[in-house]
Design a protein around this motif. Structure first.
Motif, PDB file in Angstrom:
ATOM      1  N   GLN A  60     -19.385 -15.571   1.284  1.00 31.85           N
ATOM      2  CA  GLN A  60     -19.645 -14.468   2.203  1.00 31.85           C
ATOM      3  C   GLN A  60     -20.238 -13.270   1.465  1.00 31.85           C
ATOM      4  O   GLN A  60     -21.103 -12.576   2.003  1.00 31.85           O
ATOM      5  N   LEU A  61     -19.803 -13.038   0.233  1.00 32.12           N
ATOM      6  CA  LEU A  61     -20.401 -11.960  -0.568  1.00 32.12           C
ATOM      7  C   LEU A  61     -21.866 -12.264  -0.865  1.00 32.12           C
ATOM      8  O   LEU A  61     -22.714 -11.359  -0.845  1.00 32.12           O
ATOM      9  N   TRP A  62     -22.187 -13.535  -1.130  1.00 31.73           N
ATOM     10  CA  TRP A  62     -23.588 -13.921  -1.337  1.00 31.73           C
ATOM     11  C   TRP A  62     -24.387 -13.631  -0.071  1.00 31.73           C
ATOM     12  O   TRP A  62     -25.502 -13.110  -0.128  1.00 31.73           O
ATOM     13  N   GLN A  63     -23.829 -13.965   1.082  1.00 32.59           N
ATOM     14  CA  GLN A  63     -24.536 -13.763   2.347  1.00 32.59           C
ATOM     15  C   GLN A  63     -24.704 -12.279   2.654  1.00 32.59           C
ATOM     16  O   GLN A  63     -25.781 -11.843   3.066  1.00 32.59           O
ATOM     17  N   ILE A  64     -23.664 -11.491   2.432  1.00 35.84           N
ATOM     18  CA  ILE A  64     -23.762 -10.043   2.651  1.00 35.84           C
ATOM     19  C   ILE A  64     -24.806  -9.446   1.713  1.00 35.84           C
ATOM     20  O   ILE A  64     -25.615  -8.601   2.116  1.00 35.84           O
ATOM     21  N   THR A  65     -24.818  -9.885   0.472  1.00 35.26           N
ATOM     22  CA  THR A  65     -25.803  -9.398  -0.497  1.00 35.26           C
ATOM     23  C   THR A  65     -27.218  -9.714  -0.035  1.00 35.26           C
ATOM     24  O   THR A  65     -28.100  -8.846  -0.083  1.00 35.26           O
ATOM     25  N   ALA A  66     -27.439 -10.930   0.426  1.00 37.78           N
ATOM     26  CA  ALA A  66     -28.769 -11.296   0.924  1.00 37.78           C
ATOM     27  C   ALA A  66     -29.161 -10.411   2.102  1.00 37.78           C
ATOM     28  O   ALA A  66     -30.306  -9.950   2.198  1.00 37.78           O
ATOM     29  N   TYR A  67     -28.215 -10.133   2.986  1.00 39.59           N
ATOM     30  CA  TYR A  67     -28.488  -9.277   4.141  1.00 39.59           C
ATOM     31  C   TYR A  67     -28.822  -7.851   3.702  1.00 39.59           C
ATOM     32  O   TYR A  67     -29.807  -7.264   4.158  1.00 39.59           O
ATOM     33  N   VAL A  68     -28.010  -7.296   2.827  1.00 38.87           N
ATOM     34  CA  VAL A  68     -28.233  -5.918   2.367  1.00 38.87           C
ATOM     35  C   VAL A  68     -29.598  -5.797   1.692  1.00 38.87           C
ATOM     36  O   VAL A  68     -30.338  -4.839   1.932  1.00 38.87           O
ATOM     37  N   ARG A  69     -29.962  -6.783   0.872  1.00 41.08           N
ATOM     38  CA  ARG A  69     -31.265  -6.732   0.206  1.00 41.08           C
ATOM     39  C   ARG A  69     -32.413  -6.908   1.195  1.00 41.08           C
ATOM     40  O   ARG A  69     -33.533  -6.503   0.930  1.00 41.08           O
ATOM     41  N   ASP A  70     -32.142  -7.508   2.341  1.00 41.20           N
ATOM     42  CA  ASP A  70     -33.161  -7.716   3.368  1.00 41.20           C
ATOM     43  C   ASP A  70     -33.327  -6.492   4.277  1.00 41.20           C
ATOM     44  O   ASP A  70     -34.348  -6.349   4.947  1.00 41.20           O
ATOM     45  N   LEU A  71     -32.338  -5.615   4.301  1.00 44.48           N
ATOM     46  CA  LEU A  71     -32.365  -4.458   5.203  1.00 44.48           C
ATOM     47  C   LEU A  71     -33.639  -3.612   5.128  1.00 44.48           C
ATOM     48  O   LEU A  71     -34.148  -3.190   6.165  1.00 44.48           O
ATOM     49  N   PRO A  72     -34.190  -3.328   3.945  1.00 44.00           N
ATOM     50  CA  PRO A  72     -35.400  -2.500   3.903  1.00 44.00           C
ATOM     51  C   PRO A  72     -36.598  -3.123   4.635  1.00 44.00           C
ATOM     52  O   PRO A  72     -37.536  -2.411   4.986  1.00 44.00           O
ATOM     53  N   THR A  73     -36.579  -4.414   4.896  1.00 44.31           N
ATOM     54  CA  THR A  73     -37.690  -5.061   5.599  1.00 44.31           C
ATOM     55  C   THR A  73     -37.511  -5.038   7.117  1.00 44.31           C
ATOM     56  O   THR A  73     -38.416  -5.455   7.838  1.00 44.31           O
ATOM     57  N   HIS A  74     -36.354  -4.573   7.582  1.00 45.18           N
ATOM     58  CA  HIS A  74     -36.089  -4.585   9.012  1.00 45.18           C
ATOM     59  C   HIS A  74     -36.842  -3.461   9.726  1.00 45.18           C
ATOM     60  O   HIS A  74     -36.648  -2.297   9.435  1.00 45.18           O
TER      61      HIS A  74
ATOM     62  N   ALA B 187     -26.991  -7.216  -9.173  1.00 45.02           N
ATOM     63  CA  ALA B 187     -26.514  -5.837  -9.156  1.00 45.02           C
ATOM     64  C   ALA B 187     -25.967  -5.448  -7.787  1.00 45.02           C
ATOM     65  O   ALA B 187     -24.924  -4.780  -7.690  1.00 45.02           O
ATOM     66  N   VAL B 188     -26.636  -5.865  -6.723  1.00 44.42           N
ATOM     67  CA  VAL B 188     -26.148  -5.550  -5.377  1.00 44.42           C
ATOM     68  C   VAL B 188     -24.841  -6.296  -5.111  1.00 44.42           C
ATOM     69  O   VAL B 188     -23.889  -5.728  -4.575  1.00 44.42           O
ATOM     70  N   TYR B 189     -24.780  -7.556  -5.511  1.00 47.02           N
ATOM     71  CA  TYR B 189     -23.527  -8.331  -5.369  1.00 47.02           C
ATOM     72  C   TYR B 189     -22.388  -7.606  -6.083  1.00 47.02           C
ATOM     73  O   TYR B 189     -21.309  -7.415  -5.521  1.00 47.02           O
ATOM     74  N   ALA B 190     -22.618  -7.206  -7.332  1.00 45.31           N
ATOM     75  CA  ALA B 190     -21.585  -6.521  -8.114  1.00 45.31           C
ATOM     76  C   ALA B 190     -21.192  -5.192  -7.471  1.00 45.31           C
ATOM     77  O   ALA B 190     -20.007  -4.828  -7.475  1.00 45.31           O
ATOM     78  N   ALA B 191     -22.170  -4.476  -6.927  1.00 47.62           N
ATOM     79  CA  ALA B 191     -21.869  -3.197  -6.275  1.00 47.62           C
ATOM     80  C   ALA B 191     -20.946  -3.408  -5.079  1.00 47.62           C
ATOM     81  O   ALA B 191     -20.021  -2.624  -4.851  1.00 47.62           O
ATOM     82  N   ILE B 192     -21.180  -4.459  -4.327  1.00 40.64           N
ATOM     83  CA  ILE B 192     -20.335  -4.750  -3.165  1.00 40.64           C
ATOM     84  C   ILE B 192     -18.965  -5.242  -3.621  1.00 40.64           C
ATOM     85  O   ILE B 192     -17.929  -4.759  -3.148  1.00 40.64           O
ATOM     86  N   ALA B 193     -18.952  -6.180  -4.536  1.00 45.13           N
ATOM     87  CA  ALA B 193     -17.699  -6.825  -4.953  1.00 45.13           C
ATOM     88  C   ALA B 193     -16.835  -5.948  -5.843  1.00 45.13           C
ATOM     89  O   ALA B 193     -15.604  -5.954  -5.707  1.00 45.13           O
ATOM     90  N   ASP B 194     -17.450  -5.192  -6.748  1.00 42.86           N
ATOM     91  CA  ASP B 194     -16.680  -4.521  -7.794  1.00 42.86           C
ATOM     92  C   ASP B 194     -16.805  -3.009  -7.854  1.00 42.86           C
ATOM     93  O   ASP B 194     -15.927  -2.351  -8.405  1.00 42.86           O
ATOM     94  N   HIS B 195     -17.896  -2.453  -7.371  1.00 42.87           N
ATOM     95  CA  HIS B 195     -18.144  -1.020  -7.574  1.00 42.87           C
ATOM     96  C   HIS B 195     -17.967  -0.191  -6.313  1.00 42.87           C
ATOM     97  O   HIS B 195     -18.358   0.966  -6.280  1.00 42.87           O
ATOM     98  N   HIS B 196     -17.402  -0.767  -5.288  1.00 46.58           N
ATOM     99  CA  HIS B 196     -17.213  -0.039  -4.038  1.00 46.58           C
ATOM    100  C   HIS B 196     -15.959   0.805  -4.181  1.00 46.58           C
ATOM    101  O   HIS B 196     -14.860   0.278  -4.356  1.00 46.58           O
TER     102      HIS B 196
END
Length: 144
Positions: free
Chosen positions: A105-119, A83-92
């Motif tokens: 790169q979209l996979w990597q950005i998605t992993a980063y965005v999902r990791d943000l709440p733990t920062h 869902a986060v991948y799709a939001a970045i790639a298609d729903h922005h």
């Protein structure tokens, strides 16, 4: 004899690169490729770099309004990897990132965005210092 010693000495450095670089979006949240990105600090770190390079940080920083603040872990389109991948790639809104950013790169950005709440604040500060010399894109203004 010397050649055999040299070749056998390198076996400890052999690397297995799996899975292959993704060429497609995740099929679902149970896609077997997800752990290679979401559980990998290198991939998450690369995602952070691209987050800055593509100008995502200009709108989606930690002090952004609640709709744009990705660090709070609340996402309109769902928080699963697919869902986060799709939001970045298609729903922005106004952007077609899925067409202009390579899938890995979209996979990597998605992993980063999902990791943000733990920062933690300390980690955010350290990341900011680490990325200060990295290129930073302007805020998204339309099709690339």
């Amino acid at each position: 004899m010397l050649t055999a010693a040299i070749v056998s000495g390198c076996t400890g450095e052999a690397r297995t690169v799996t899975p292959a670089v993704p060429q497609t979006a995740p099929r679902s949240d149970s896609d077997r490729r997800i752990p290679a990105y979401q559980a990998n600090f290198y991939q998450i770190g690369q995602g952070g770099r691209y987050f800055g390079w593509y100008g995502c940080a200009a709108c989606h920083h930690e002090r952004a309004d609640p709709v744009r603040n990705l660090a709070d872990g609340t996402w309109r389109h769902g928080g699963g990897f697919a869902a986060v991948y799709a939001a970045i790639a298609d729903h922005h809104r106004g952007a077609d990132y899925g067409r202009v950013i390579p899938p890995e790169q979209l996979w990597q950005i998605t992993a980063y965005v999902r990791d943000l709440p733990t920062h933690t604040p300390e980690k955010r500060r350290r990341t900011s210092i680490d990325q200060s010399a990295e290129p930073q894109g302007d805020a998204w203004r339309g099709p690339l």
